[in-house]
Design a protein around this motif. Sequence first.
Motif, PDB file in Angstrom:
ATOM      1  N   ALA A 150      32.542  40.910  48.222  1.00 38.05           N
ATOM      2  CA  ALA A 150      33.479  40.102  49.026  1.00 38.05           C
ATOM      3  C   ALA A 150      33.400  38.621  48.695  1.00 38.05           C
ATOM      4  CB  ALA A 150      33.179  40.315  50.510  1.00 38.05           C
ATOM      5  N   LYS A 151      32.716  38.257  47.607  1.00 37.66           N
ATOM      6  CA  LYS A 151      32.455  36.840  47.345  1.00 37.66           C
ATOM      7  C   LYS A 151      33.731  36.012  47.172  1.00 37.66           C
ATOM      8  CE  LYS A 151      31.578  37.772  42.424  1.00 37.66           C
ATOM      9  NZ  LYS A 151      30.560  37.707  41.350  1.00 37.66           N
ATOM     10  N   GLY A 152      34.763  36.575  46.543  1.00 35.10           N
ATOM     11  CA  GLY A 152      36.008  35.825  46.381  1.00 35.10           C
ATOM     12  C   GLY A 152      36.629  35.469  47.717  1.00 35.10           C
ATOM     13  N   SER A 153      36.700  36.451  48.597  1.00 32.96           N
ATOM     14  CA  SER A 153      37.257  36.225  49.929  1.00 32.96           C
ATOM     15  C   SER A 153      36.365  35.303  50.747  1.00 32.96           C
ATOM     16  CB  SER A 153      37.428  37.566  50.651  1.00 32.96           C
ATOM     17  OG  SER A 153      37.964  37.382  51.941  1.00 32.96           O
ATOM     18  N   LEU A 214      40.015  23.603  45.292  1.00 29.75           N
ATOM     19  CA  LEU A 214      38.744  24.096  44.758  1.00 29.75           C
ATOM     20  C   LEU A 214      38.431  25.494  45.267  1.00 29.75           C
ATOM     21  CD1 LEU A 214      36.459  20.915  44.987  1.00 29.75           C
ATOM     22  CD2 LEU A 214      37.291  22.024  42.906  1.00 29.75           C
ATOM     23  N   GLY A 215      38.653  25.711  46.556  1.00 30.80           N
ATOM     24  CA  GLY A 215      38.390  27.028  47.136  1.00 30.80           C
ATOM     25  C   GLY A 215      39.253  28.107  46.521  1.00 30.80           C
ATOM     26  N   THR A 216      40.531  27.819  46.351  1.00 30.04           N
ATOM     27  CA  THR A 216      41.448  28.793  45.746  1.00 30.04           C
ATOM     28  C   THR A 216      41.068  29.088  44.303  1.00 30.04           C
ATOM     29  OG1 THR A 216      43.247  27.991  47.162  1.00 30.04           O
ATOM     30  CG2 THR A 216      43.863  29.287  45.230  1.00 30.04           C
ATOM     31  N   THR A 223      37.072  36.624  41.971  1.00 33.51           N
ATOM     32  CA  THR A 223      37.784  37.888  42.136  1.00 33.51           C
ATOM     33  C   THR A 223      38.051  38.544  40.787  1.00 33.51           C
ATOM     34  OG1 THR A 223      38.852  37.070  44.139  1.00 33.51           O
ATOM     35  CG2 THR A 223      39.842  38.991  43.090  1.00 33.51           C
ATOM     36  N   HIS A 224      38.431  37.749  39.799  1.00 30.17           N
ATOM     37  CA  HIS A 224      38.711  38.292  38.469  1.00 30.17           C
ATOM     38  C   HIS A 224      37.457  38.783  37.775  1.00 30.17           C
ATOM     39  CE1 HIS A 224      42.628  35.701  38.230  1.00 30.17           C
ATOM     40  NE2 HIS A 224      42.779  36.803  38.939  1.00 30.17           N
TER      41      HIS A 224
END
Length: 225
Positions: A150-153, A214-216, A223-224
């Motif tokens: 879940a790190k991306g989220s 930066l967050g996005t 996520t990739h």
Amino acid sequence: MFDFSNPQYWDTMFQLLTPATGETFYMIIVSTLLAYVLGVPLGVILVISSPNHISPNPWIERILGTIINVFRSIPFIILLVLIIPFTRAIVGTYIGTTAAIVPLVISSAPFVARMVESSLKEVPYGVIEAALSMGSSPWQIIKKVLLPEAKGSLVLGVAITTISIIGYTAMAGAVGGGGLGAVAIQYGYNRFRTDIMLMTVVILVLIVQVIQSLGTMLARRMTHH
């Protein structure tokens, strides 16, 4: 009218806004870190104690969920005043940037808990079942499956939380919390200095844009990968 071409004007603005910006960053960074120190464990407990998860416990989920909802329902400006005795007991005063961090953390930690809960629930349960079938303990699943998956989220959640805290710091400034919010109220609103109010807004908007970008970007990369 203000003489924007006068170097003295900009020197005065620099001396006024630079310390206030530093105070705002101080409140944002410390509050966000402490909110996540408290909020991440709460969010993890909410998820793993939910029905059909790795450690279901309806009592813990309901009680913890209710407490979190109560604190999330209290408007920040009311919470700020409500916990003045607690703030004074923790830092010795209820005025100033350090004192403002106490209500900022208490207000943000429940929000973080719900953000973490939402992120972790996005992890497919099939991945968790695979870890269970290999004999992984609940702690191993949390550490090696839930949080990494879940790190991306979660990173995107950090950006959203930080932006919310920025708004709270502005409200804290209205009651002696310091930072850009205090400058906007004391020097802008109370003295009818529209230019100062606009400058504080511009700085806050720039901070928000940088944090969101930066967050996005980090969330997409994680996520990739």
